[in-house]
Enzyme design. Structure first.
Site, short mmCIF file in Angstrom:
data_model
loop_
_atom_site.label_atom_id
_atom_site.label_comp_id
_atom_site.label_asym_id
_atom_site.label_seq_id
_atom_site.Cartn_x
_atom_site.Cartn_y
_atom_site.Cartn_z
N SER A 83 49.75 18.66 31.61
CA SER A 83 48.59 17.86 30.87
C SER A 83 48.83 16.49 31.38
O SER A 83 47.62 15.95 31.32
CB SER A 83 48.70 18.43 29.55
OG SER A 83 49.95 18.17 29.02
N ASP A 248 46.13 13.40 19.37
CA ASP A 248 46.76 14.56 19.06
C ASP A 248 48.34 14.03 18.59
O ASP A 248 49.28 14.85 18.34
CB ASP A 248 46.96 15.64 20.19
CG ASP A 248 47.44 15.18 21.46
OD1 ASP A 248 47.76 13.99 21.48
OD2 ASP A 248 47.26 16.04 22.48
N HIS A 251 50.13 13.60 23.36
CA HIS A 251 49.80 13.24 24.79
C HIS A 251 49.40 11.50 24.89
O HIS A 251 49.03 11.12 23.72
CB HIS A 251 48.54 14.06 25.54
CG HIS A 251 48.57 15.19 25.67
ND1 HIS A 251 48.30 16.28 24.80
CD2 HIS A 251 49.30 15.94 26.70
CE1 HIS A 251 48.71 17.47 25.12
NE2 HIS A 251 49.35 17.29 26.23
#
Length: 339
Positions: A83, A248, A251
């Site tokens: 990610s 979030d 990240h």
């Protein structure tokens, strides 16, 4: 046992098929796993939007004339990994690390750069084989250089370190065999995530560094280069989490990704021979030649440090060059790449 010896043992297990060397004892793994589940209740809450697609051409201001010498043709740049490589957590393509690196590479090389990103959020190192196959599936588009960012999910999903390094080394070997230069951003420091408490915070830091060092050995032995991201982002994230973490709380934010990209860009450019190189290592910056395991351990402890192969053998095995390149701030790329 020193980090260098642990990293060497993990890398040796990866190279020779060992699978029983883990990063922590079984009891400690149980504690980490339980704490990770607790932490996940507080980080990354809510549904994740897909990361923005940044594929396309960067550096449109530079001439693209395929009838001119190869030095003026677009460079082909591929991004692989998890990610972080995909740019999870930001909303605009230009904020992703791949777009930032493509734009920076175009500016330094003064050539257009064609970017393809096959990174997958949630990917572990065992997904790299699929990603490499995707990148190499088009014979007319073989990358000149690839950047891989991987490792965090291997830690949180308890993948044995030997397997993790084995998958990464195999991916680097395939890409190098195809003719691509390879730069790997090693495992980030998971102890910087908010709402991760002791004993997980201490263990996460230790595990992250052990894996980063072992990754470095595996990558360098296959002809790639590594850049340590863990300690680079660690103190900055800990000091300013609201700015460097995304919504979030897990990240990186746009500023966080820019910090990582600034560390990787000099090595990315050096791999293609477009970054000014000093004739000798800078002793004042503690650069120099070291056994690869020692270089890997030092790099894991200091972010932004590059390790690349130097000599095939020495008194303590292969040697590597440890460099601390000066970072260059990356200008924001064009609002959208040309497809």
């Amino acid at each position: 046992m020193s980090r260098a010896r642990v990293a060497r043992r993990i890398a040796a297990g990866a190279a020779y098929g060992g699978g029983g060397i883990g990063l922590l004892g079984a009891a400690a793994v149980g504690v980490v796993f339980a704490e990770v589940q607790l932490a996940k209740r507080y980080v990354g809450g809510g549904a994740h939007a897909d990361p923005p697609r940044a594929d396309g051409r960067y550096g449109r201001a530079f001439p693209d004339d395929t009838e001119r010498p190869p030095s003026s043709e677009p460079l082909r740049f591929a991004m692989l990994g998890d990610s972080t490589a995909a740019g999870q957590g930001v909303h605009r393509a230009r904020q992703t690390p791949a777009a930032l690196l493509a734009s920076g590479l175009a500016a330094v090389a003064e050539r257009p750069v064609d970017l393809r990103n096959v990174a997958l959020p949630g990917a572990q190192s065992d997904d790299l084989d699929r990603q490499v196959t995707l990148i190499l599936s088009d014979p007319s588009w073989v990358p000149d250089v690839c950047v891989i960012m991987i490792g965090a999910n291997d830690v949180t999903h308890r993948m044995p370190a030997t397997r993790s390094v084995r998958y990464l080394a195999a991916a680097v070997r395939r890409l190098r065999t195809a003719g691509a230069e390879v730069v790997v951003g090693t495992c980030p420091d998971l102890s910087t995530v908010e709402n991760v408490y002791q004993p997980l915070r201490w263990l996460a830091r230790r595990v992250s560094r052990q894996l980063a060092a072992a990754q470095t050995i595996g990558v360098v032995e296959q002809g790639g280069r590594t850049v340590s991201l863990g300690d680079l982002l660690g103190p900055e994230f800990a000091a300013n989490p609201r700015e460097l973490f995304g919504p979030d709380n897990y990240h990186p934010s746009a500023e966080g990704y820019a910090t990582a990209a600034m560390a990787v860009l000099p090595t990315l450019c050096a791999a293609l021979g477009v970054w000014p190189e000093e004739e000798h290592p800078d002793v004042s910056r503690d650069e120099g030649f070291l056994p690869v395991a020692r270089a890997a351990a030092q790099a894991a402890a200091e972010g932004g440090t590059e390790v690349t192969a130097a000599m095939p053998s020495g008194p303590r095995g292969p040697w590597a060059l440890l460099k601390r390149r000066r970072r260059r701030r990356i200008q924001a790329p064009e609002p959208s790449p040309a497809h």
